[in-house]
Design an enzyme around this catalytic site. Structure first.
Site, mmCIF file in Angstrom:
data_model
loop_
_atom_site.group_PDB
_atom_site.id
_atom_site.type_symbol
_atom_site.label_atom_id
_atom_site.label_comp_id
_atom_site.label_asym_id
_atom_site.label_seq_id
_atom_site.Cartn_x
_atom_site.Cartn_y
_atom_site.Cartn_z
ATOM 1 N N SER A 169 0.920 -0.991 0.019
ATOM 2 C CA SER A 169 -0.080 -0.090 -0.140
ATOM 3 C C SER A 169 0.736 1.299 0.031
ATOM 4 O O SER A 169 1.693 1.405 -0.860
ATOM 5 C CB SER A 169 -0.936 -0.033 1.201
ATOM 6 O OG SER A 169 -2.078 0.897 0.974
ATOM 7 N N ASP A 197 -10.218 -3.794 -5.434
ATOM 8 C CA ASP A 197 -9.602 -3.047 -4.324
ATOM 9 C C ASP A 197 -10.131 -1.625 -4.400
ATOM 10 O O ASP A 197 -9.809 -0.875 -5.350
ATOM 11 C CB ASP A 197 -8.226 -2.971 -4.637
ATOM 12 C CG ASP A 197 -7.179 -2.427 -3.518
ATOM 13 O OD1 ASP A 197 -7.660 -1.659 -2.790
ATOM 14 O OD2 ASP A 197 -5.992 -2.672 -3.403
ATOM 15 N N HIS A 234 -8.376 -4.639 -0.759
ATOM 16 C CA HIS A 234 -7.104 -4.242 -0.322
ATOM 17 C C HIS A 234 -6.144 -4.990 0.569
ATOM 18 O O HIS A 234 -5.064 -4.914 0.984
ATOM 19 C CB HIS A 234 -7.423 -2.814 0.696
ATOM 20 C CG HIS A 234 -5.811 -1.860 0.188
ATOM 21 N ND1 HIS A 234 -5.405 -1.409 -0.956
ATOM 22 C CD2 HIS A 234 -5.515 -1.229 1.283
ATOM 23 C CE1 HIS A 234 -4.292 -0.816 -0.685
ATOM 24 N NE2 HIS A 234 -4.378 -0.512 0.678
HETATM 25 C C1 MLT Z 1 -1.634 5.906 0.010
HETATM 26 O O1 MLT Z 1 -1.690 6.798 0.501
HETATM 27 O O2 MLT Z 1 -0.351 5.613 -0.339
HETATM 28 C C2 MLT Z 1 -2.554 5.132 -0.823
HETATM 29 O O3 MLT Z 1 -3.626 5.707 -0.476
HETATM 30 C C3 MLT Z 1 -2.635 3.708 0.050
HETATM 31 C C4 MLT Z 1 -2.666 3.960 1.520
HETATM 32 O O4 MLT Z 1 -3.830 4.287 2.138
HETATM 33 O O5 MLT Z 1 -1.594 3.955 2.265
#
Ligand code: MLT
Length: 200
Positions: free
Chosen positions: A101, A151, A182
């Site tokens: 992520s 996702d 996710h």
């Molecule tokens: C990010 O902010 O990098 C993406 O939205 C994934 C997350 O939630 O970390």
């Protein structure tokens, strides 16, 4: 940056572990071990706090990144890896990122900005970190993308666009699809481990 380092066996890659939003440098240690128990480990905690949750760069809203901050933090992380390689004596040219992520997004950003930051990367549920960016030559860089058909945070097109952009720069990319939103599932980690073990 706050981190954990574990020395690997001679000649083995160093896995750069990068957690998701709200995680710590401990989160991905079991995954690093599943991918390669003999590799070195450099597991880093993001030093941006969003309501107390560690991240690797700021965002303005979910999926909307503060690009100036992203560029600066990407440079800081790249410098941190180089300094850690000097301090701990691992091979700077043999670093493979494993990110989930937000951690996958900063790993992708490392490749979008620096030709030699990473030898390869396992990106679990990434997005395109920055668009309209000229990528460096990434010939010889191998990337595994684990993505979800459903996702809600990292839509299908983000994974596909990321593959196209990386391939356009010369990287070799494989996408593995799951359908658990996710979440990072065991089967996705097993697919990443199989990909890695075939290559390194
Ligand atoms: C990010 O902010 O990098 C993406 O939205 C994934 C997350 O939630 O970390």
């Amino acid at each position: 940056m706050k981190h954990i380092y574990q020395e690997g066996k001679m000649g083995k890659p160093t896995l750069l572990l990068l957690h998701g939003t709200g995680g710590t440098e401990r989160d991905l240690l079991p995954i690093g071990n599943m991918i390669d128990p003999d590799a070195g480990i450099l597991s880093v905690r993001g030093d941006v706090l969003e309501n107390g949750m560690p991240r690797f760069f700021r965002r303005l809203a979910e999926g909307v990144f503060d690009l100036e901050d992203l560029v600066r933090r990407t440079k800081d992380l790249n410098n941190f890896i180089s300094k850690a390689a000097d301090d701990y004596g691992f091979d700077r040219k043999n670093v493979i990122a494993v990110g989930y992520s937000n951690g996958a997004n900063i790993a992708a950003s490392l490749m979008f900005h620096y030709a030699d930051a990473l030898r390869g990367a396992i990106l679990h549920h990434p997005m395109v970190p920055i668009r309209d960016q000229e990528l460096p030559a990434l010939t010889g860089t191998s990337v595994f993308i684990g993505a979800g058909t459903n996702d809600p945070i990292c839509p299908v097109d983000e994974a596909k666009d990321l593959r196209s952009l990386l391939e356009g720069a010369g990287a070799e990319v494989q996408i593995h699809w799951e359908n658990f939103g996710h979440s990072l599932t065991r089967t996705e980690i097993q697919a990443a481990a199989a990909w890695y073990q075939n290559k390194y």
